[in-house]
Design a protein around this motif. Structure first.
Motif, PDB file in Angstrom:
ATOM      1  N   ALA A   1       0.832  -1.199   0.000  1.00 11.99           N
ATOM      2  CA  ALA A   1       0.000   0.000   0.000  1.00 11.99           C
ATOM      3  C   ALA A   1       0.867   1.249   0.000  1.00 11.99           C
ATOM      4  CB  ALA A   1      -0.912  -0.019   1.221  1.00 11.99           C
TER       5      ALA A   1
ATOM      6  N   LEU B  76       2.473   1.827  -3.342  1.00 13.83           N
ATOM      7  CA  LEU B  76       1.472   2.286  -4.316  1.00 13.83           C
ATOM      8  C   LEU B  76       1.161   3.771  -4.104  1.00 13.83           C
ATOM      9  CD1 LEU B  76      -1.027  -0.713  -4.401  1.00 13.83           C
ATOM     10  CD2 LEU B  76       0.602  -0.035  -6.177  1.00 13.83           C
TER      11      LEU B  76
ATOM     12  N   GLU C  25       3.968   5.800  -5.360  1.00 12.63           N
ATOM     13  CA  GLU C  25       3.976   5.795  -6.824  1.00 12.63           C
ATOM     14  C   GLU C  25       2.950   6.793  -7.357  1.00 12.63           C
ATOM     15  OE1 GLU C  25       3.283   1.906  -8.358  1.00 12.63           O
ATOM     16  OE2 GLU C  25       3.678   2.486 -10.430  1.00 12.63           O
ATOM     17  N   ARG C  26       1.769   6.819  -6.710  1.00 16.00           N
ATOM     18  CA  ARG C  26       0.728   7.737  -7.154  1.00 16.00           C
ATOM     19  C   ARG C  26       1.141   9.180  -6.874  1.00 16.00           C
ATOM     20  NH1 ARG C  26      -4.490   9.129  -5.095  1.00 16.00           N
ATOM     21  NH2 ARG C  26      -4.307   7.663  -3.404  1.00 16.00           N
TER      22      ARG C  26
ATOM     23  N   ASP D  41      -7.583  -6.079   1.689  1.00 17.13           N
ATOM     24  CA  ASP D  41      -6.808  -5.071   2.416  1.00 17.13           C
ATOM     25  C   ASP D  41      -7.262  -3.683   1.967  1.00 17.13           C
ATOM     26  OD1 ASP D  41      -3.851  -4.968   3.966  1.00 17.13           O
ATOM     27  OD2 ASP D  41      -4.414  -3.184   2.819  1.00 17.13           O
TER      28      ASP D  41
ATOM     29  N   MET E 220      -6.170  -0.576   2.587  1.00 12.43           N
ATOM     30  CA  MET E 220      -5.160   0.374   2.087  1.00 12.43           C
ATOM     31  C   MET E 220      -4.785   0.085   0.640  1.00 12.43           C
ATOM     32  SD  MET E 220      -2.536   0.881   5.215  1.00 12.43           S
ATOM     33  CE  MET E 220      -1.323   1.953   4.468  1.00 12.43           C
ATOM     34  N   ILE E 221      -4.483  -1.189   0.371  1.00  9.86           N
ATOM     35  CA  ILE E 221      -4.087  -1.559  -0.987  1.00  9.86           C
ATOM     36  C   ILE E 221      -5.256  -1.330  -1.938  1.00  9.86           C
ATOM     37  CG2 ILE E 221      -3.362  -3.458  -2.477  1.00  9.86           C
ATOM     38  CD1 ILE E 221      -1.904  -4.638  -0.109  1.00  9.86           C
TER      39      ILE E 221
ATOM     40  N   GLU F  53      -5.747   2.304  -2.917  1.00  6.07           N
ATOM     41  CA  GLU F  53      -4.693   2.778  -3.823  1.00  6.07           C
ATOM     42  C   GLU F  53      -4.902   2.251  -5.237  1.00  6.07           C
ATOM     43  OE1 GLU F  53      -2.517   5.062  -3.388  1.00  6.07           O
ATOM     44  OE2 GLU F  53      -3.316   5.288  -1.353  1.00  6.07           O
ATOM     45  N   VAL F  54      -5.160   0.940  -5.311  1.00  8.93           N
ATOM     46  CA  VAL F  54      -5.310   0.335  -6.634  1.00  8.93           C
ATOM     47  C   VAL F  54      -6.549   0.904  -7.328  1.00  8.93           C
ATOM     48  CG1 VAL F  54      -5.694  -1.824  -7.885  1.00  8.93           C
ATOM     49  CG2 VAL F  54      -4.078  -1.766  -5.989  1.00  8.93           C
TER      50      VAL F  54
ATOM     51  N   VAL G  13      -7.962   3.850  -6.973  1.00 13.43           N
ATOM     52  CA  VAL G  13      -7.687   5.206  -7.472  1.00 13.43           C
ATOM     53  C   VAL G  13      -6.799   5.155  -8.716  1.00 13.43           C
ATOM     54  CG1 VAL G  13      -6.567   7.387  -6.952  1.00 13.43           C
ATOM     55  CG2 VAL G  13      -7.994   6.272  -5.233  1.00 13.43           C
TER      56      VAL G  13
ATOM     57  N   PHE H  34       3.960  -4.917  -5.324  1.00 17.40           N
ATOM     58  CA  PHE H  34       4.137  -4.667  -6.762  1.00 17.40           C
ATOM     59  C   PHE H  34       4.042  -3.166  -7.027  1.00 17.40           C
ATOM     60  CE2 PHE H  34      -0.252  -5.475  -5.711  1.00 17.40           C
ATOM     61  CZ  PHE H  34      -0.918  -4.409  -6.280  1.00 17.40           C
ATOM     62  N   GLU H  35       4.434  -2.794  -8.211  1.00 11.96           N
ATOM     63  CA  GLU H  35       4.296  -1.401  -8.627  1.00 11.96           C
ATOM     64  C   GLU H  35       3.065  -1.321  -9.521  1.00 11.96           C
ATOM     65  OE1 GLU H  35       7.272   1.211  -9.187  1.00 11.96           O
ATOM     66  OE2 GLU H  35       7.941   0.457  -7.236  1.00 11.96           O
ATOM     67  N   MET H  36       2.357  -0.216  -9.420  1.00 14.99           N
ATOM     68  CA  MET H  36       1.126  -0.075 -10.194  1.00 14.99           C
ATOM     69  C   MET H  36       1.396  -0.181 -11.683  1.00 14.99           C
ATOM     70  SD  MET H  36      -1.930   0.033  -9.318  1.00 14.99           S
ATOM     71  CE  MET H  36      -3.170  -0.291 -10.563  1.00 14.99           C
ATOM     72  N   SER H  37       2.527   0.399 -12.110  1.00 17.33           N
ATOM     73  CA  SER H  37       2.827   0.375 -13.546  1.00 17.33           C
ATOM     74  C   SER H  37       2.936  -1.063 -14.054  1.00 17.33           C
ATOM     75  CB  SER H  37       4.117   1.139 -13.818  1.00 17.33           C
ATOM     76  OG  SER H  37       5.121   0.717 -12.936  1.00 17.33           O
TER      77      SER H  37
END
Lengths: 433, 220
Positions: free
Chosen positions: A231, A234, A237-238, B9, B11-12, B15-16, B18, B103-106
């Motif tokens: 989290a 991420l 990154e954002r 989760d 938080m994750i 983020e994902v 958004v 992981f990274e979003m990209s």
């Protein structure tokens, strides 16, 4: 103070046997003395019965003669009490069997009254009778006395023999690997020791359980940390995608590097937990060149970023018998370490060499090396060489050490020429085909 | 494009969600396995992002149920379970790809695109590592949009390397790719072809890894 079982057993046996021998000796002596006494008394009475007024003078004379072939101590004396020769005895001795001492010599005598004033004495020295008793006692004691050293020897042999499985067991236990909590076998042991082995087995099981629990905890903790760290990265990154001042962007950069480092640490922790876990690793013949290639494919980007010339210098491949995943993790961690600690523009050489039944992998870098006195400690988890500002996890060599111990490889740290670290790992070669 | 995000989760998930919206996806967010199954039953998605560790119904069971029910929706598994057996189990269970936490979003977005492309049957045949692109149809390489013509052997060798950027191929393996069964292998042919490729594509295009072989750098 030694607590030797053999010594104690020997001492107790010796005392016991000596005691028995003594008692047996005394009993034998007493019994023999009693029997001899009865015999002697009987003989004296028999002879005394032969003495009459008429035969007395003849027998007195005959008794003085030495009988050829007879012992001195079996000599019989027949005399009248009043004559006082050859034995000077008191005249007022009562009738019957009794002991008397004349001129320091002990006699057994029988006094008999023939009529009013003639009293006859038949006597014999007690020497012979005593000798019979002594000999009898000795004959009873002697075998027992001889038995003592023999018994001790046999005892020592038996004790050593009985304890041999125990010694073997101790050696087995001593040479076990850290991960081996398997049960001890009590099959060959004396039944008195078996409860001890059972107790040790129970202890081993408990230790195995608590070790497993601890490892499980490390793995679980690292695992659980993954979600929040995911989290966080991420979010970072954002954040990077939004408008911000160059100063803020700099800070964000360090934040993301920190996060990347945390992620790497988590991965290493999980790797360590996994390699510590015995698991059901499959042993197979693995080509070292293939593993080199897989590891280089993985780490080439890292080496390229630092312009490090990473390559293999050996030309011949070698097969080793190991669990493939373990070997890959081991080599990867070694190369990863080398790439981290070698300054930009450096060089790292991998090589494999087969000598008889051993396969040796050698890894030379042009980094700062590891000082002599720290070479043992770098295998401890989270240990870092002082003065190095590299942001490693501190687990790389720990993982290497754990795997090596598990698969029976040895890791040596040395000096590369002209400077740098040389790591040599020796494996067992693959089974002969 | 509609995406089902299955993540427990918070938080994750936030983020994902958004990030997906930023990338112009319509996002539904299911927080447990049962909700995920219900959503897939009622709604048509272009891709499902599935976390394996879920309350109520395990992500792996969700995957099996979805496939058993005959849904062909592309599934990208997001997992913290990185044991190799787990990955194989996931892929065998019908996942199209997997992403490892953290992981990274990209990376996740790239994998989603790849999965959807494959499902749509429009997989791009052009191979690229971000520096060099190779179009097997025209047998042309390109750098920064400049097309470069390749000889047939140059193409074969570059193609072999570009199929999996970052993979190291040995001389023997490269020789196998550029020579037919009955052709005689000329010594130093590989070096010669690489030399001419480097002249055309730049010296950094193909890297030599000492003692092992050659590779094209992985996209970064």
């Amino acid at each position: 103070m030694t607590h030797s079982l053999q010594l104690k057993l020997s001492a107790w046996f010796a005392v016991l046997v000596a005691g028995i021998a003594m008692i047996a000796g005394i009993v034998a002596f007493e019994t023999a003395l009693h029997e001899a006494n009865e015999l002697q008394d009987g003989q004296l009475k028999q002879v005394a019965a032969l003495v009459t007024h008429r035969s007395l003078p003849v027998m007195e004379l005959a008794a003085l003669e030495n009988v050829p072939g007879a012992d001195r101590e079996s000599k019989l004396i027949v005399q009248s009490l009043s004559e006082r020769t050859p034995l000077a005895l008191a005249i007022n001795l009562p009738d019957g069997i009794q002991n008397a001492t004349v001129e320091g010599m002990s006699w057994r005598i029988f006094v008999k009254t023939l009529d009013g004033d003639t009293r006859v004495v038949v006597g014999q020295p007690t020497l012979g009778r005593d000798e019979i008793a002594r000999n009898s006692a000795l004959a009873t004691t002697m075998p027992l006395v001889i038995l003592v050293p023999v018994l001790l020897l046999v005892l020592g042999f038996v004790v050593r023999r009985m304890f041999r499985p125990l010694t073997t067991l101790a050696r087995d236990l001593d040479t076990r690997t850290d991960n081996d909590f398997s049960e001890l076998s009590g099959a060959a042991l004396p039944s008195e020791i078996v409860p001890f082995v059972v107790a040790i087995n129970r202890l081993l099981a408990r230790v195995a359980q608590s070790v497993a629990l601890q490892r499980r905890f490390v793995a679980d903790a690292a695992h659980e940390l993954r979600s929040p760290v995911t989290a966080l990265s991420l979010q970072a990154e954002r954040l990077a995608a939004s408008e911000m001042s160059s100063q803020a962007r700099d800070r964000l950069g360090s934040l993301r590097r920190g996060l990347a480092r945390t992620r790497a640490l988590l991965d290493q922790l999980l790797t360590l937990a996994r390699v510590q876990d015995q698991g059901n690793a499959q042993w197979m013949d693995v080509s070292m060149q293939r593993v080199f290639r897989q590891v280089l494919e993985e780490l080439m980007p890292l080496a390229e970023a630092k312009r490090i010339d990473l390559g293999v210098v050996s030309e011949v491949d070698a097969l080793v018998r190991v669990p493939e995943m373990d070997l890959r993790i081991l080599i990867r961690n070694l190369v990863d370490n080398a790439v981290r600690y070698t300054p930009a523009g450096g060089r790292i050489d991998l090589a494999v060499r087969e000598t008889g039944e051993r396969v040796q992998v050698q890894l030379d870098d042009t980094g700062p090396g590891i000082p002599w006195d720290e070479r043992e400690r770098v295998f401890d988890p989270f240990y870092r060489v002082l003065g190095s500002d590299e942001e490693g996890s501190g687990l790389g060599l720990s993982i290497v050490g754990t795997i090596a111990a598990r698969i029976g490889a040895t890791v040596e740290l040395g000096d590369a020429l002209p400077h740098g670290l040389r790591v040599s790992v020796t494996f067992a070669a693959a089974s002969q085909r | 494009m509609r995406v089902l995000l299955v993540e427990d989760d918070r938080m994750i998930g936030e983020e994902v969600e958004v990030a997906l919206k930023d990338a112009s996806y319509a996002v539904d967010w299911a927080r447990d396995g049962q909700m995920a199954l219900a959503s897939i039953e009622t709604q048509l998605y272009d891709v499902v992002l599935l976390d394996l560790g879920l309350p109520k119904k395990d992500g792996f069971d969700v995957l099996l149920n979805v496939r058993a029910a005959g849904h062909a929706v592309p599934v990208v598994v997001i997992t913290a379970r990185d044991a190799v057996e787990e990955r194989i189990r996931g892929l065998d269970g019908g996942a199209d790809d997997y992403v490892l936490k953290p992981f990274e979003m990209s990376e996740l977005l790239a994998r989603m695109r790849a999965v959807m492309r494959r499902r749509g049957g429009q997989a791009s045949p052009v191979l690229t590592n971000g520096i060099v692109s190779l179009d097997p149809a025209t047998r042309e390489a390109s750098i920064d949009g400049h097309a470069i013509r390749l000889s047939s052997r140059e193409f074969s060798l570059l193609h072999a390397l570009m199929i999996r950027p970052g993979a190291i191929l040995s001389r023997t393996e490269l020789e196998d790719r550029i020579y037919g069964w009955n052709e005689e292998v000329e010594s130093n042919a590989v070096e010669f072809i690489i030399y001419s490729l480097r002249k055309k594509l730049g010296s950094e295009a193909i890297r030599n890894v000492r003692g092992v072989g050659w590779m094209v750098s992985k996209q970064r």
